[in-house]
Design a protein around this motif. Sequence first.
Motif, short mmCIF file in Angstrom:
data_model
loop_
_atom_site.label_atom_id
_atom_site.label_comp_id
_atom_site.label_asym_id
_atom_site.label_seq_id
_atom_site.Cartn_x
_atom_site.Cartn_y
_atom_site.Cartn_z
N PRO A 162 -13.20 5.99 1.00
CA PRO A 162 -11.98 6.78 1.24
C PRO A 162 -10.82 6.29 0.36
O PRO A 162 -10.68 5.08 0.11
N LEU A 163 -10.02 7.24 -0.10
CA LEU A 163 -8.90 6.95 -1.00
C LEU A 163 -8.00 5.82 -0.48
O LEU A 163 -7.66 4.88 -1.20
N GLY A 164 -7.62 5.93 0.80
CA GLY A 164 -6.72 4.92 1.37
C GLY A 164 -7.35 3.54 1.36
O GLY A 164 -6.67 2.54 1.12
N ALA A 165 -8.65 3.47 1.61
CA ALA A 165 -9.35 2.17 1.61
C ALA A 165 -9.32 1.56 0.21
O ALA A 165 -9.14 0.34 0.06
N ARG A 166 -9.45 2.40 -0.82
CA ARG A 166 -9.41 1.88 -2.21
C ARG A 166 -8.01 1.37 -2.55
O ARG A 166 -7.86 0.41 -3.30
N ILE A 167 -6.99 2.02 -2.01
CA ILE A 167 -5.61 1.58 -2.26
C ILE A 167 -5.33 0.27 -1.51
O ILE A 167 -4.82 -0.70 -2.08
N SER B 65 0.85 -1.21 0.00
CA SER B 65 0.00 0.00 0.00
C SER B 65 0.87 1.25 0.00
O SER B 65 0.55 2.25 -0.64
N ARG B 66 1.97 1.16 0.71
CA ARG B 66 2.91 2.29 0.73
C ARG B 66 3.44 2.54 -0.69
O ARG B 66 3.43 3.66 -1.19
N GLN B 67 3.87 1.45 -1.35
CA GLN B 67 4.45 1.59 -2.69
C GLN B 67 3.40 2.13 -3.67
O GLN B 67 3.69 3.02 -4.47
N LEU B 68 2.18 1.59 -3.60
CA LEU B 68 1.14 2.05 -4.53
C LEU B 68 0.82 3.53 -4.27
O LEU B 68 0.63 4.30 -5.22
#
Length: 316
Positions: free
Chosen positions: A259-264, A163-166
């Motif tokens: 939320p954006l983070g949840a989609r990532i 998730s960090r990399q994406l």
Amino acid sequence: MSPDAVKILLVDDEPTVLSLMKSILETQEGYLLDVATNGEDALAKVEATQPDLLITDLKMPRMGGEALADAALRVRPDLTILVATGNGTLQGAVELMKRGVFDYITKPFLVSDFIDRVNRAADIVRCPPLSKDSQAVIGSLMTALETKDPYLKNHSSRVAALSRQLSVDLGLPARRVLLIERAALVHDLGKIGVSEAVLHKTGPLDKDEFDQMKRHPVYSADIIRPLKEFKDCIQDVYHHHERIDGKGYPDGIVGSEIPLGARIISVCDSYDAMASDRPYRRGLPWNAIRQMLIEARGSQLQSEFVDVFLNRMDQG
Ligand SMILES: [Fe+2]
């Protein structure tokens, strides 16, 4: 001034340098600036006005930047410090970083470099690293979860790294990247509240079992809610099983409502679930996973995020 403004104390005995730094930062939003012209005044201000970020020169008469940084960290161990140093004192700056100073910049600096360094330090202020207590709490819960379901071993840390990399590949700002990584690390903690019979079941879940499984993002959010460092992660954790087409859970929200983070996290979580061994099957090969991620574009997962993820994975 926004309540999220970062309070910065600038310290330099050279009035021209001090006013230059101040006028550069006045062009930026989100900073509340104060100045001091010597170490002693600065230390008094660290105690009296509680700045978030201290930017100090190293060579100053009476109390130099080194002594100031040491004393400031004694009274405020959480203070973020950036030292500005001439080439001659570079070694001193490196030594200071070993003792808790966050970063340094060499003088003379380019305006853009100065702004970059300050913004990076401010990102850390807005998203401070986990305290030792929080790390211990999360570590213990993670061990409990992985003991309960050995198939989750290292799942969370892998999803956090992916998730960090994406997030980086999507060009998100540093603070957002940190928060998404942090949310990914704890996204499945709520499975502690799901029975082992459901977690270990090899066949399809019946309705009651699935209802129980659908509660785990809610439990995860409940677990992290008391920890202040996770305040801005709660929504990403709570919604990590939503789907773009609205057929996910717990709330069944659609597209950019998620939320954006949840989609990532959802893209990385799906990948890791397919790549990992399960009680009823071995981890799938990359070609099969790739195909399934492509099929999930626009229904389960956000298409653009899948594309960026595949692009990165294809590069190895
Ligand atoms: Fe999950």
